[in-house]
Design an enzyme around this catalytic site. Structure first.
Site, PDB file in Angstrom:
ATOM      1  NE  ARG A  91       4.104   8.900  -2.673  1.00 27.54           N
ATOM      2  CZ  ARG A  91       3.036   9.414  -2.092  1.00 27.54           C
ATOM      3  NH1 ARG A  91       2.363   8.693  -1.233  1.00 27.54           N
ATOM      4  NH2 ARG A  91       2.638  10.642  -2.355  1.00 27.54           N
ATOM      5  CG  ASP A 114      -1.914   1.200  -3.019  1.00 32.15           C
ATOM      6  OD1 ASP A 114      -0.811   0.674  -3.285  1.00 32.15           O
ATOM      7  OD2 ASP A 114      -2.047   2.040  -2.112  1.00 32.15           O
ATOM      8  CG  LEU A 167      -1.742  -1.289   1.411  1.00 31.57           C
ATOM      9  CD1 LEU A 167      -2.221  -1.429   2.839  1.00 31.57           C
ATOM     10  CD2 LEU A 167      -2.904  -1.292   0.436  1.00 31.57           C
ATOM     11  CG  HIS A 168       2.847   2.670  -3.171  1.00 33.03           C
ATOM     12  ND1 HIS A 168       2.461   1.458  -3.670  1.00 33.03           N
ATOM     13  CD2 HIS A 168       3.099   3.462  -4.234  1.00 33.03           C
ATOM     14  CE1 HIS A 168       2.483   1.499  -4.988  1.00 33.03           C
ATOM     15  NE2 HIS A 168       2.852   2.706  -5.360  1.00 33.03           N
ATOM     16  NE  ARG A 169      -1.077   3.219  -7.335  1.00 32.40           N
ATOM     17  CZ  ARG A 169      -0.488   3.390  -8.502  1.00 32.40           C
ATOM     18  NH1 ARG A 169      -0.060   4.588  -8.847  1.00 32.40           N
ATOM     19  NH2 ARG A 169      -0.326   2.373  -9.319  1.00 32.40           N
TER      20      ARG A 169
END
Length: 376
Positions: A241, A281, A206-208
């Site tokens: 991120r 994501d 998950l990083h969006r």
């Protein structure tokens, strides 16, 4: 064109490395002179160096080391660094991959310097301009001289935007080439033993920005992942991120959640191959799970890879619906992709791309049969 033309590949983030490796290898087999510019957008050794080793990529001719930052700061640093290297190297063609800021910066620099460009993974669209990657995709395809599409629907998207048909080639997906090559090495047992995982587990990546850039969004997502972890243990390789934001939201090691550093290419895909479920994501992970037949839940309102939904095991979910969707996916068990894999996902995209590039460098006009036929 010069007698011994030079092709440069601009790579900035781990998905770029995976896509580029089959192209670099295939061009090498055709004796095309080439080099890699590593922009350093992913600067952590676990996000870049290990990928070069796992994928057999040669040492870069330049590493810009731009690191992280806001979109404006990162893109500005990339523009300055890439302009200098491109002028110094004087390439005949620059190949860019995917939709990261390094790709956008390279296409802008080359357009202003008059250097021809090719875009691998052209024509993907989510039609969501709130995603920075969508802006990068649209601009890159508008400026590229040669466009390599990974799936048939990309052809109609490009046609609707006025891209001339003679520029576009349907070649398949080089990310799947890398996966085909790695398959014999993808053994979940060693990584499961190293991480102390049970027989059944899930993986989450998950990083969006929409998921991790605000405290509210991160908290909603983390709460949903924690609820999934009550059904099955969840391993989360945390992208730099958003790492701090996710930790603040409660994503920390616990009995049912294992938070780990990013993994190398082979280790990560081995982990995915053995998973009962993947929550993500990421665009590339959607494709890889389609190939591996692992159920995938994508926490996004849209995807630029609809082919993973129609042909694969992928489903779009909101954080609120994630726990229920996970329960169903876990109950259904491992899924088989619907019918055959997407067209040209056969492990030969790299050679197709290399053949087109080699012909382009020679100034050859490719026969119509080598061009992608656009859907009616």
């Amino acid at each position: 064109m010069r007698e011994n033309p030079l092709v440069l590949h601009v790579l900035g983030a781990r998905p770029n490395f995976v896509k580029a490796a089959p192209v670099v290898r295939a061009l090498g087999e055709l004796d095309v002179r080439q080099g890699i510019i590593h922009t350093g957008q992913h600067y952590d050794a676990l996000m870049s160096d290990v990928f070069f080793a796992d994928l057999g990529l040669p040492e870069p001719v330049a590493n810009l080391g731009v690191g992280s930052g806001s979109h404006a700061k990162q893109t500005a640093a990339l523009l300055v660094g890439l302009e200098e290297v491109v002028q110094e190297q004087d390439p005949d063609l620059v190949v860019v991959y995917g939709d990261v800021n390094s790709t956008l910066a390279a296409i802008l620099v080359c357009a202003k310097l008059g250097v021809p460009t090719a875009h691998v993974e052209a024509g993907l669209r989510s039609y969501d301009r709130s995603m920075p990657e969508e802006v990068n995709r649209v601009v890159t395809d508008a400026l590229a001289d040669v466009l390599f599409a990974t799936s048939p629907e990309a052809l109609s998207y490009l046609a609707s935007e006025g891209v001339p048909a003679h520029k576009v080639h349907l070649v398949g997906n080089p990310m799947i080439d890398s996966l085909f090559s790695a398959l014999p090495k993808l053994d979940p047992a060693p990584i499961k033993a190293r991480l102390g995982l049970p027989g059944r587990y899930a993986v989450a990546t998950l990083h969006r920005p929409a998921n991790v850039d605000t405290a509210e969004a991160a908290k909603e997502l983390v709460d949903a992942v924690l609820e999934v972890s009550r059904q099955v243990p969840v391993v989360v390789p945390v992208h730099p991120r958003g790492k701090a934001r996710l930790a603040e939201a409660g994503l920390v090691d616990g009995e049912t959640v294992k938070v780990i550093d990013p993994l190398g290419y082979v280790d990560f895909l081995s982990l995915v191959r053995g998973a009962a479920l993947v929550v993500t994501d990421s665009g590339g992970v959607q494709e890889e799970t389609t190939m591996l037949g692992v159920p995938c839940l994508t926490v996004r309102p849209n995807t630029e890879r609809p082919i993973t939904i129609t042909h694969g095991t992928n489903r779009l979910v909101t954080p609120a619906l994630l726990p229920v969707a996970a329960e169903k996916a876990l109950a259904d068990g491992a899924a088989t992709p619907a019918g055959e894999l997407p067209v040209l996902w056969d492990g030969k995209a790299g050679p197709r791309i290399a053949t087109v590039i080699a012909a382009w460098l020679k100034g050859d006009n490719l026969a119509p049969a080598s061009q992608a036929k656009r859907p009616e």
